[in-house]
Write a protein that holds these residues in place. Sequence first.
Motif, PDB file in Angstrom:
ATOM      1  N   SER A  36       0.824  -1.203   0.000  1.00 40.86           N
ATOM      2  CA  SER A  36       0.000   0.000   0.000  1.00 40.86           C
ATOM      3  C   SER A  36       0.859   1.255   0.000  1.00 40.86           C
ATOM      4  CB  SER A  36      -0.929  -0.005   1.216  1.00 40.86           C
ATOM      5  OG  SER A  36      -1.648   1.202   1.311  1.00 40.86           O
ATOM      6  N   SER A  40       1.371   4.559  -2.882  1.00 39.40           N
ATOM      7  CA  SER A  40       1.309   5.995  -2.599  1.00 39.40           C
ATOM      8  C   SER A  40       2.598   6.703  -3.003  1.00 39.40           C
ATOM      9  CB  SER A  40       1.032   6.225  -1.106  1.00 39.40           C
ATOM     10  OG  SER A  40      -0.227   5.708  -0.744  1.00 39.40           O
ATOM     11  N   LEU A  70      -4.533  14.750  -6.640  1.00 38.27           N
ATOM     12  CA  LEU A  70      -5.210  13.495  -6.292  1.00 38.27           C
ATOM     13  C   LEU A  70      -6.721  13.666  -6.341  1.00 38.27           C
ATOM     14  CD1 LEU A  70      -3.088  12.276  -3.222  1.00 38.27           C
ATOM     15  CD2 LEU A  70      -2.938  11.483  -5.586  1.00 38.27           C
ATOM     16  N   GLU A  71      -7.180  14.804  -5.838  1.00 41.69           N
ATOM     17  CA  GLU A  71      -8.619  15.053  -5.752  1.00 41.69           C
ATOM     18  C   GLU A  71      -9.234  15.357  -7.113  1.00 41.69           C
ATOM     19  OE1 GLU A  71     -11.634  18.278  -3.616  1.00 41.69           O
ATOM     20  OE2 GLU A  71      -9.547  18.119  -2.973  1.00 41.69           O
ATOM     21  N   ARG A  74      -6.924  12.889 -10.394  1.00 45.97           N
ATOM     22  CA  ARG A  74      -7.188  11.456 -10.327  1.00 45.97           C
ATOM     23  C   ARG A  74      -8.613  11.130  -9.914  1.00 45.97           C
ATOM     24  NH1 ARG A  74      -2.981   7.791  -9.879  1.00 45.97           N
ATOM     25  NH2 ARG A  74      -4.268   6.541  -8.450  1.00 45.97           N
ATOM     26  N   ASN A  76      -9.825  11.083  -6.887  1.00 48.65           N
ATOM     27  CA  ASN A  76      -9.882  10.301  -5.652  1.00 48.65           C
ATOM     28  C   ASN A  76     -10.863  10.909  -4.647  1.00 48.65           C
ATOM     29  OD1 ASN A  76      -6.326   9.667  -5.842  1.00 48.65           O
ATOM     30  ND2 ASN A  76      -8.004   8.381  -6.515  1.00 48.65           N
ATOM     31  N   GLN A  77     -11.525  10.049  -3.908  1.00 48.58           N
ATOM     32  CA  GLN A  77     -12.425  10.481  -2.849  1.00 48.58           C
ATOM     33  C   GLN A  77     -11.612  10.955  -1.643  1.00 48.58           C
ATOM     34  OE1 GLN A  77     -15.854  10.653  -3.104  1.00 48.58           O
ATOM     35  NE2 GLN A  77     -15.380  10.194  -5.265  1.00 48.58           N
ATOM     36  N   THR A  80      -9.532   8.417   0.203  1.00 47.99           N
ATOM     37  CA  THR A  80      -8.342   7.970  -0.521  1.00 47.99           C
ATOM     38  C   THR A  80      -7.250   9.033  -0.470  1.00 47.99           C
ATOM     39  OG1 THR A  80      -9.741   6.669  -2.010  1.00 47.99           O
ATOM     40  CG2 THR A  80      -7.480   7.095  -2.731  1.00 47.99           C
ATOM     41  N   VAL A  81      -7.646  10.292  -0.635  1.00 50.34           N
ATOM     42  CA  VAL A  81      -6.676  11.392  -0.553  1.00 50.34           C
ATOM     43  C   VAL A  81      -6.039  11.415   0.840  1.00 50.34           C
ATOM     44  CG1 VAL A  81      -6.365  13.890  -0.668  1.00 50.34           C
ATOM     45  CG2 VAL A  81      -7.904  12.759  -2.291  1.00 50.34           C
ATOM     46  N   HIS A  83      -5.700   8.919   2.841  1.00 51.12           N
ATOM     47  CA  HIS A  83      -4.819   7.749   2.959  1.00 51.12           C
ATOM     48  C   HIS A  83      -3.450   8.036   2.353  1.00 51.12           C
ATOM     49  CE1 HIS A  83      -3.378   3.621   2.628  1.00 51.12           C
ATOM     50  NE2 HIS A  83      -3.206   3.805   1.344  1.00 51.12           N
ATOM     51  N   HIS A  84      -3.442   8.548   1.099  1.00 51.12           N
ATOM     52  CA  HIS A  84      -2.162   8.870   0.453  1.00 51.12           C
ATOM     53  C   HIS A  84      -1.421   9.954   1.229  1.00 51.12           C
ATOM     54  CE1 HIS A  84      -2.867   6.251  -2.863  1.00 51.12           C
ATOM     55  NE2 HIS A  84      -3.863   6.939  -3.384  1.00 51.12           N
TER      56      HIS A  84
END
Length: 305
Positions: A36, A40, A70-71, A74, A76-77, A80-81, A83-84
């Motif tokens: 994981s 990232s 990322l938002e 990509r 990303n929700q 997820t943002v 998390h990264h």
Amino acid sequence: MNQNTLIGLPNIRLTSTCDLVAAGFLARYSGKTRESYQVSLRILWQWCNSVGLEVLDAKRPHLELFLRYLEEGRGNQPVTVAHHASIVKCFYRFAEIDGYMEKDPAAHLRVPRVYIDESKTLGLERAELGALIQTARASHPTDGALVALLGMMGLRVSEACAVQVEDYQLIERGHRVLKMVGKGGKPATMPIPVQVLRMLDAAAGDRASGPLLLRQSNGQAMNRKAAALAITRLCKKAGITQKITPHGLRHSYVTACLDAGVPLRDVQIAARHSDPRITARYDRARHNHDRHANHTLAAFLAGAA
């Protein structure tokens, strides 16, 4: 920088400072956690290359733009943002600790807030969990053992799939126990209730070693995907309409322990939660409708309305 350098530790070029820092960071972790974290870091490396930026030259504004990428780039929700972002923050913190940077550029990075709907952490109710256990036991020995490990022992799906027949043959203090390595490489020894032991023995049959859970289709060791498909199939057969994943059975285990009157501290130990606040979240969730202020207010106003 070569993107393949972050695919695995053996491929990292230690002659590159950035790769050396990444190697030292990733070497702290193993298994799914490392995989994981690699994802990232790979995304961060790719973005830095695309804007002509060295990873260790990044400043806080750069990383703010990375999160915006990322938002928006990509799609990303927020979860997820976040998390990264947490992994990126950890990476740069260790880069500063190891002396590769004078100042951590991610120290004050804005991370999206993630709100958890605690009502969704409950899993199955007692009657539903009982029906699923009965259905699984009647379906096939492997189905029974899978549901028992998840819903009656609280194992994570990866832990259940990794159980070997020889892992539960030992006796300690008069109890048959399951010895395993859990999340984060932490060893654990768990007593096995008689009902669960019978289902595990049925799944093992005459075998004295090897994977306990075998796929019915080909006899190979069960994996996460096969376990998820089995739980979906069994829930449908048991008449359970809500979508339940293998991890949802772990939720059910924690909630059932609390409903059975097990003290919160003992549930935390049984579930192997590192933070008691995680266990407390289940305790709040299971009564958040029964004890909601709306009921008290409605009763208070009943005589005046």
